[in-house]
Design a protein around this motif. Sequence first.
Motif, PDB file in Angstrom:
ATOM      1  N   LEU A 285       0.969  -1.204   0.110  1.00 34.09           N
ATOM      2  CA  LEU A 285      -0.047  -0.032  -0.090  1.00 34.09           C
ATOM      3  C   LEU A 285       0.772   1.173   0.069  1.00 34.09           C
ATOM      4  O   LEU A 285       0.478   2.151  -0.617  1.00 34.09           O
ATOM      5  N   PRO A 286       1.967   1.490   0.703  1.00 35.81           N
ATOM      6  CA  PRO A 286       2.793   2.627   0.703  1.00 35.81           C
ATOM      7  C   PRO A 286       3.371   2.826  -0.850  1.00 35.81           C
ATOM      8  O   PRO A 286       3.044   4.114  -1.234  1.00 35.81           O
ATOM      9  N   ARG A 287       3.567   1.878  -1.392  1.00 39.65           N
ATOM     10  CA  ARG A 287       4.061   1.994  -3.005  1.00 39.65           C
ATOM     11  C   ARG A 287       2.989   2.568  -3.637  1.00 39.65           C
ATOM     12  O   ARG A 287       2.984   3.341  -4.531  1.00 39.65           O
ATOM     13  N   ALA A 288       1.708   1.714  -3.512  1.00 37.16           N
ATOM     14  CA  ALA A 288       0.669   1.952  -4.458  1.00 37.16           C
ATOM     15  C   ALA A 288       0.138   3.490  -3.819  1.00 37.16           C
ATOM     16  O   ALA A 288      -0.406   4.147  -4.973  1.00 37.16           O
ATOM     17  N   THR A 289       0.303   4.045  -2.830  1.00 40.45           N
ATOM     18  CA  THR A 289      -0.075   5.459  -2.578  1.00 40.45           C
ATOM     19  C   THR A 289       0.666   6.417  -3.191  1.00 40.45           C
ATOM     20  O   THR A 289       0.362   7.349  -3.728  1.00 40.45           O
ATOM     21  N   THR A 290       1.920   5.877  -3.329  1.00 41.53           N
ATOM     22  CA  THR A 290       2.753   6.974  -3.970  1.00 41.53           C
ATOM     23  C   THR A 290       2.660   6.928  -5.440  1.00 41.53           C
ATOM     24  O   THR A 290       2.453   7.993  -6.189  1.00 41.53           O
ATOM     25  N   LEU A 291       2.275   5.748  -6.081  1.00 38.13           N
ATOM     26  CA  LEU A 291       1.780   5.721  -7.144  1.00 38.13           C
ATOM     27  C   LEU A 291       0.482   6.619  -7.613  1.00 38.13           C
ATOM     28  O   LEU A 291       0.399   7.234  -8.747  1.00 38.13           O
ATOM     29  N   ALA A 292      -0.162   6.582  -6.722  1.00 37.08           N
ATOM     30  CA  ALA A 292      -1.711   7.284  -6.717  1.00 37.08           C
ATOM     31  C   ALA A 292      -1.406   8.614  -6.769  1.00 37.08           C
ATOM     32  O   ALA A 292      -1.970   9.438  -7.512  1.00 37.08           O
ATOM     33  N   LEU A 293      -0.618   9.207  -6.053  1.00 32.76           N
ATOM     34  CA  LEU A 293      -0.144  10.836  -5.699  1.00 32.76           C
ATOM     35  C   LEU A 293       0.476  11.111  -7.227  1.00 32.76           C
ATOM     36  O   LEU A 293       0.122  12.116  -7.754  1.00 32.76           O
ATOM     37  N   ALA A 294       1.253  10.299  -7.720  1.00 33.77           N
ATOM     38  CA  ALA A 294       2.027  10.714  -8.976  1.00 33.77           C
ATOM     39  C   ALA A 294       1.045  10.599 -10.057  1.00 33.77           C
ATOM     40  O   ALA A 294       0.845  11.720 -10.851  1.00 33.77           O
ATOM     41  N   SER A 295       0.138   9.739 -10.311  1.00 30.13           N
ATOM     42  CA  SER A 295      -1.011   9.631 -11.203  1.00 30.13           C
ATOM     43  C   SER A 295      -1.945  10.714 -10.883  1.00 30.13           C
ATOM     44  O   SER A 295      -2.403  11.626 -11.871  1.00 30.13           O
ATOM     45  N   MET A 296      -2.257  11.277  -9.695  1.00 31.67           N
ATOM     46  CA  MET A 296      -2.919  12.384  -9.366  1.00 31.67           C
ATOM     47  C   MET A 296      -2.215  13.509 -10.065  1.00 31.67           C
ATOM     48  O   MET A 296      -3.046  14.344 -10.712  1.00 31.67           O
TER      49      MET A 296
END
Length: 358
Positions: A285-296
Amino acid sequence: MKSIGRWLLLGAITLIGIFLLSNIRQMFLSVQPDQIKVTVNASISMQKLSEMLPGSKILNEKGGLLEVPYGKFWEYQGTAMTIKGVLRSAVVPLEKPIISWRYYGYTVQDQLKGFLHGDFGKYRDPYTRKEVPMTTAIPTMLLKTCTYFIPGLLLAILLSILVALWASISRRVGAVLDGIHALLVGLPDFFLIVLIQLAAIYATKILGHYVLLIVQVGERTPFLIPFLTIALIPSVTIYGTLRVAIARELGQDYVVTALAKGLTRREVLVSHVLRNVLEDVLAILPRATTLALASMAVAEAICGIGGLGGFIILPIYQGITSMSAICVVLGVVAMAFHILYALLRKRFVVRAEEAARP
């Protein structure tokens, strides 16, 4: 206490690193940091102008060159334009850009002084052309971003878990979903966002009327495109991790025993395997959240949204006097999610050494 202190120190170092890196562009100078060039009419002399600009000194009266305090060239250039009799005021370009550690240090020090006095910079609104303090703008940006970031991240977690279970229950479905996963992994984020936008445009064209907002118009902010982007990209990462974790668990002895006792594959996955792959979910989840922020950030840039990511990337918002304030806020948001995941792991994941204690 030692563990808490270590994590607090790590968080502080991370925020300091974000602050320093967000100012890295200040290291590259293309203009003289202590000179401006002015053109005046007969109503004012260069000597009089120099007196009206405290700290300035005449370098070349005929050429209109003034020396100003180091690093204050933009401030003095703007102030000179407000003086009656000044026809033109401009910075002095260098022959070629240089790397200046001195100007970088000056900029960082100046920003830190502003932060200590509650000044986090300003930005010029592209619609009203007014300067807005970042202390007023950041809460608005954060609220706008969270309206689709948090729902999108929650959907990504739920969707990836359900799809991974579905793929593990049916081998035929799993083969199809794994193929789609391999395709999505190889596609860039911006390409997926453009595909979603194109789908909205063609849907509007086919149906003959407005379907959904594609770019920000005034105060109207697109929701579906950034929401789907944030939900899709992290879910690809979580799905891949879950597929590997579930395959690992299906080879364990307790699964073989449960199947031998008559439990169906679905019952074993839901009742036993899902609980045992929880640690893998919380680990990714930490890595997925970082990807979500970049995608955002990419989605906001493409859709022209003035959220946290849009302010960093979009050219119309580049008049920010303290970009590092927004970067630090993004860092704090990411760290808050990491802390949440750490607390969830401590609460729900049982380690072998903890279970063995009397």
